[in-house]
Design a protein around this motif. Sequence first.
Motif, PDB file in Angstrom:
ATOM      1  N   VAL A 141       0.817  -1.212   0.000  1.00  0.00           N
ATOM      2  CA  VAL A 141       0.000   0.000   0.000  1.00  0.00           C
ATOM      3  C   VAL A 141       0.853   1.265   0.000  1.00  0.00           C
ATOM      4  O   VAL A 141       0.557   2.231  -0.715  1.00  0.00           O
ATOM      5  CB  VAL A 141      -0.956   0.007   1.217  1.00  0.00           C
ATOM      6  CG1 VAL A 141      -1.748   1.308   1.262  1.00  0.00           C
ATOM      7  CG2 VAL A 141      -1.900  -1.185   1.168  1.00  0.00           C
ATOM      8  N   HIS A 142       1.918   1.264   0.797  1.00  0.00           N
ATOM      9  CA  HIS A 142       2.707   2.490   0.973  1.00  0.00           C
ATOM     10  C   HIS A 142       3.250   3.054  -0.341  1.00  0.00           C
ATOM     11  O   HIS A 142       3.123   4.277  -0.598  1.00  0.00           O
ATOM     12  CB  HIS A 142       3.844   2.237   1.969  1.00  0.00           C
ATOM     13  CG  HIS A 142       4.548   3.490   2.391  1.00  0.00           C
ATOM     14  ND1 HIS A 142       5.501   4.110   1.612  1.00  0.00           N
ATOM     15  CD2 HIS A 142       4.425   4.252   3.507  1.00  0.00           C
ATOM     16  CE1 HIS A 142       5.939   5.191   2.222  1.00  0.00           C
ATOM     17  NE2 HIS A 142       5.305   5.305   3.379  1.00  0.00           N
ATOM     18  N   PRO A 143       3.864   2.236  -1.212  1.00  0.00           N
ATOM     19  CA  PRO A 143       4.387   2.802  -2.467  1.00  0.00           C
ATOM     20  C   PRO A 143       3.300   3.431  -3.337  1.00  0.00           C
ATOM     21  O   PRO A 143       3.537   4.451  -4.000  1.00  0.00           O
ATOM     22  CB  PRO A 143       5.016   1.590  -3.171  1.00  0.00           C
ATOM     23  CG  PRO A 143       5.290   0.614  -2.084  1.00  0.00           C
ATOM     24  CD  PRO A 143       4.182   0.804  -1.096  1.00  0.00           C
ATOM     25  N   LEU A 144       2.107   2.833  -3.327  1.00  0.00           N
ATOM     26  CA  LEU A 144       1.014   3.357  -4.146  1.00  0.00           C
ATOM     27  C   LEU A 144       0.550   4.717  -3.636  1.00  0.00           C
ATOM     28  O   LEU A 144       0.323   5.647  -4.425  1.00  0.00           O
ATOM     29  CB  LEU A 144      -0.164   2.373  -4.149  1.00  0.00           C
ATOM     30  CG  LEU A 144       0.139   0.967  -4.680  1.00  0.00           C
ATOM     31  CD1 LEU A 144      -1.104   0.092  -4.579  1.00  0.00           C
ATOM     32  CD2 LEU A 144       0.622   1.028  -6.126  1.00  0.00           C
ATOM     33  N   LEU A 145       0.416   4.841  -2.315  1.00  0.00           N
ATOM     34  CA  LEU A 145      -0.010   6.122  -1.741  1.00  0.00           C
ATOM     35  C   LEU A 145       1.094   7.164  -1.856  1.00  0.00           C
ATOM     36  O   LEU A 145       0.818   8.357  -2.017  1.00  0.00           O
ATOM     37  CB  LEU A 145      -0.401   5.935  -0.272  1.00  0.00           C
ATOM     38  CG  LEU A 145      -1.624   5.053  -0.007  1.00  0.00           C
ATOM     39  CD1 LEU A 145      -1.987   5.082   1.476  1.00  0.00           C
ATOM     40  CD2 LEU A 145      -2.821   5.501  -0.839  1.00  0.00           C
ATOM     41  N   SER A 146       2.338   6.724  -1.780  1.00  0.00           N
ATOM     42  CA  SER A 146       3.462   7.649  -1.946  1.00  0.00           C
ATOM     43  C   SER A 146       3.473   8.228  -3.356  1.00  0.00           C
ATOM     44  O   SER A 146       3.675   9.435  -3.550  1.00  0.00           O
ATOM     45  CB  SER A 146       4.781   6.923  -1.655  1.00  0.00           C
ATOM     46  OG  SER A 146       5.878   7.801  -1.812  1.00  0.00           O
ATOM     47  N   ASP A 147       3.249   7.359  -4.354  1.00  0.00           N
ATOM     48  CA  ASP A 147       3.179   7.829  -5.747  1.00  0.00           C
ATOM     49  C   ASP A 147       2.014   8.801  -5.934  1.00  0.00           C
ATOM     50  O   ASP A 147       2.143   9.814  -6.634  1.00  0.00           O
ATOM     51  CB  ASP A 147       3.007   6.643  -6.701  1.00  0.00           C
ATOM     52  CG  ASP A 147       4.274   5.813  -6.843  1.00  0.00           C
ATOM     53  OD1 ASP A 147       5.354   6.308  -6.467  1.00  0.00           O
ATOM     54  OD2 ASP A 147       4.176   4.657  -7.301  1.00  0.00           O
ATOM     55  N   LEU A 148       0.876   8.477  -5.310  1.00  0.00           N
ATOM     56  CA  LEU A 148      -0.298   9.346  -5.413  1.00  0.00           C
ATOM     57  C   LEU A 148      -0.019  10.696  -4.771  1.00  0.00           C
ATOM     58  O   LEU A 148      -0.351  11.753  -5.334  1.00  0.00           O
ATOM     59  CB  LEU A 148      -1.504   8.677  -4.749  1.00  0.00           C
ATOM     60  CG  LEU A 148      -2.793   9.503  -4.667  1.00  0.00           C
ATOM     61  CD1 LEU A 148      -3.233   9.968  -6.051  1.00  0.00           C
ATOM     62  CD2 LEU A 148      -3.894   8.686  -3.997  1.00  0.00           C
ATOM     63  N   SER A 149       0.600  10.686  -3.599  1.00  0.00           N
ATOM     64  CA  SER A 149       0.922  11.929  -2.906  1.00  0.00           C
ATOM     65  C   SER A 149       1.862  12.795  -3.740  1.00  0.00           C
ATOM     66  O   SER A 149       1.677  14.017  -3.854  1.00  0.00           O
ATOM     67  CB  SER A 149       1.571  11.616  -1.552  1.00  0.00           C
ATOM     68  OG  SER A 149       1.902  12.806  -0.862  1.00  0.00           O
ATOM     69  N   THR A 150       2.848  12.162  -4.352  1.00  0.00           N
ATOM     70  CA  THR A 150       3.803  12.890  -5.192  1.00  0.00           C
ATOM     71  C   THR A 150       3.110  13.512  -6.405  1.00  0.00           C
ATOM     72  O   THR A 150       3.371  14.669  -6.769  1.00  0.00           O
ATOM     73  CB  THR A 150       4.928  11.952  -5.670  1.00  0.00           C
ATOM     74  OG1 THR A 150       5.620  11.431  -4.534  1.00  0.00           O
ATOM     75  CG2 THR A 150       5.916  12.694  -6.555  1.00  0.00           C
ATOM     76  N   SER A 151       2.211  12.749  -7.034  1.00  0.00           N
ATOM     77  CA  SER A 151       1.526  13.264  -8.225  1.00  0.00           C
ATOM     78  C   SER A 151       0.582  14.410  -7.866  1.00  0.00           C
ATOM     79  O   SER A 151       0.440  15.367  -8.626  1.00  0.00           O
ATOM     80  CB  SER A 151       0.761  12.133  -8.933  1.00  0.00           C
ATOM     81  OG  SER A 151      -0.275  11.624  -8.127  1.00  0.00           O
ATOM     82  N   LEU A 152      -0.060  14.335  -6.703  1.00  0.00           N
ATOM     83  CA  LEU A 152      -0.924  15.431  -6.259  1.00  0.00           C
ATOM     84  C   LEU A 152      -0.104  16.676  -5.964  1.00  0.00           C
ATOM     85  O   LEU A 152      -0.531  17.802  -6.244  1.00  0.00           O
ATOM     86  CB  LEU A 152      -1.717  15.013  -5.020  1.00  0.00           C
ATOM     87  CG  LEU A 152      -2.847  14.010  -5.232  1.00  0.00           C
ATOM     88  CD1 LEU A 152      -3.393  13.517  -3.893  1.00  0.00           C
ATOM     89  CD2 LEU A 152      -3.975  14.624  -6.058  1.00  0.00           C
ATOM     90  N   ALA A 153       1.083  16.471  -5.392  1.00  0.00           N
ATOM     91  CA  ALA A 153       1.946  17.612  -5.081  1.00  0.00           C
ATOM     92  C   ALA A 153       2.399  18.324  -6.355  1.00  0.00           C
ATOM     93  O   ALA A 153       2.584  19.542  -6.367  1.00  0.00           O
ATOM     94  CB  ALA A 153       3.151  17.142  -4.275  1.00  0.00           C
ATOM     95  N   LYS A 154       2.570  17.568  -7.438  1.00  0.00           N
ATOM     96  CA  LYS A 154       3.010  18.163  -8.702  1.00  0.00           C
ATOM     97  C   LYS A 154       2.001  19.163  -9.241  1.00  0.00           C
ATOM     98  O   LYS A 154       2.358  20.099  -9.963  1.00  0.00           O
ATOM     99  CB  LYS A 154       3.250  17.068  -9.752  1.00  0.00           C
ATOM    100  CG  LYS A 154       4.484  16.218  -9.509  1.00  0.00           C
ATOM    101  CD  LYS A 154       4.623  15.166 -10.605  1.00  0.00           C
ATOM    102  CE  LYS A 154       5.817  14.263 -10.376  1.00  0.00           C
ATOM    103  NZ  LYS A 154       5.922  13.199 -11.410  1.00  0.00           N
ATOM    104  N   LEU A 155       0.716  18.944  -8.910  1.00  0.00           N
ATOM    105  CA  LEU A 155      -0.319  19.854  -9.400  1.00  0.00           C
ATOM    106  C   LEU A 155      -0.255  21.205  -8.714  1.00  0.00           C
ATOM    107  O   LEU A 155      -0.758  22.199  -9.231  1.00  0.00           O
ATOM    108  CB  LEU A 155      -1.709  19.243  -9.182  1.00  0.00           C
ATOM    109  CG  LEU A 155      -2.093  18.072 -10.092  1.00  0.00           C
ATOM    110  CD1 LEU A 155      -3.451  17.531  -9.685  1.00  0.00           C
ATOM    111  CD2 LEU A 155      -2.103  18.492 -11.549  1.00  0.00           C
ATOM    112  N   GLY A 156       0.347  21.227  -7.511  1.00  0.00           N
ATOM    113  CA  GLY A 156       0.395  22.477  -6.767  1.00  0.00           C
ATOM    114  C   GLY A 156      -1.000  22.980  -6.464  1.00  0.00           C
ATOM    115  O   GLY A 156      -1.936  22.209  -6.273  1.00  0.00           O
TER     116      GLY A 156
END
Length: 214
Positions: A141-156
Amino acid sequence: MEEVKLWRDKRERDMYDSFADLYAIIKTTEKLEKAYVRDLVPSAEYEAECLKLIAQFRTLHSALRGAVPSLDRFADAYRLDAPAAINRLFVSGVPATVEHRAAAAASGSLSASTAAVAECVQHFITAMDSVKLNMVAVDQVHPLLSDLSTSLAKLGNGLLPPDFEGRTKVRDWLAQLAKMGAAEELTEQQARQLNFDLESSYSAFMAALPNAGS
């Protein structure tokens, strides 16, 4: 006459069944794309069906990664003329309506904004599918949520409001998982709550796009 068998064992039969499912998803998506372009289907219905097909495709394509390394080669092998479907499923990864909303909301680089939205949608769908498939160990689960968090951060804060709750929920889950061992699994109650948080965040994400940046 000697009977010709299409498969030698259950594993091979399952593989051909999966090929048939993949073929059907591609054909259905091609028809849906053409219906949308010709204004034969309402945007809301198109988006809902397209998202379902994309999710089904990602799950199936992931399972067939070894057997289907290239979607173009699969299409050639089975004489599939479906350029719009391959673009939607494999290249874009989001419905045309999502691309249009991203374009309307973007004030900077259109291509970068659209790509960022597509990446977020992909990570949302992957995370939700994984939980539904009971892949609930911390190291899953952790890698998937980490990737999601990173992609959301990219949107600013350009495409999403500054107080978008999805970011907070994902960060909270990452903090909770960080306190657990890699081999530990979420309880049934935790898994249900995570799935609910992901689905509600995804719905909020999709709803926020048309008005983001306003």
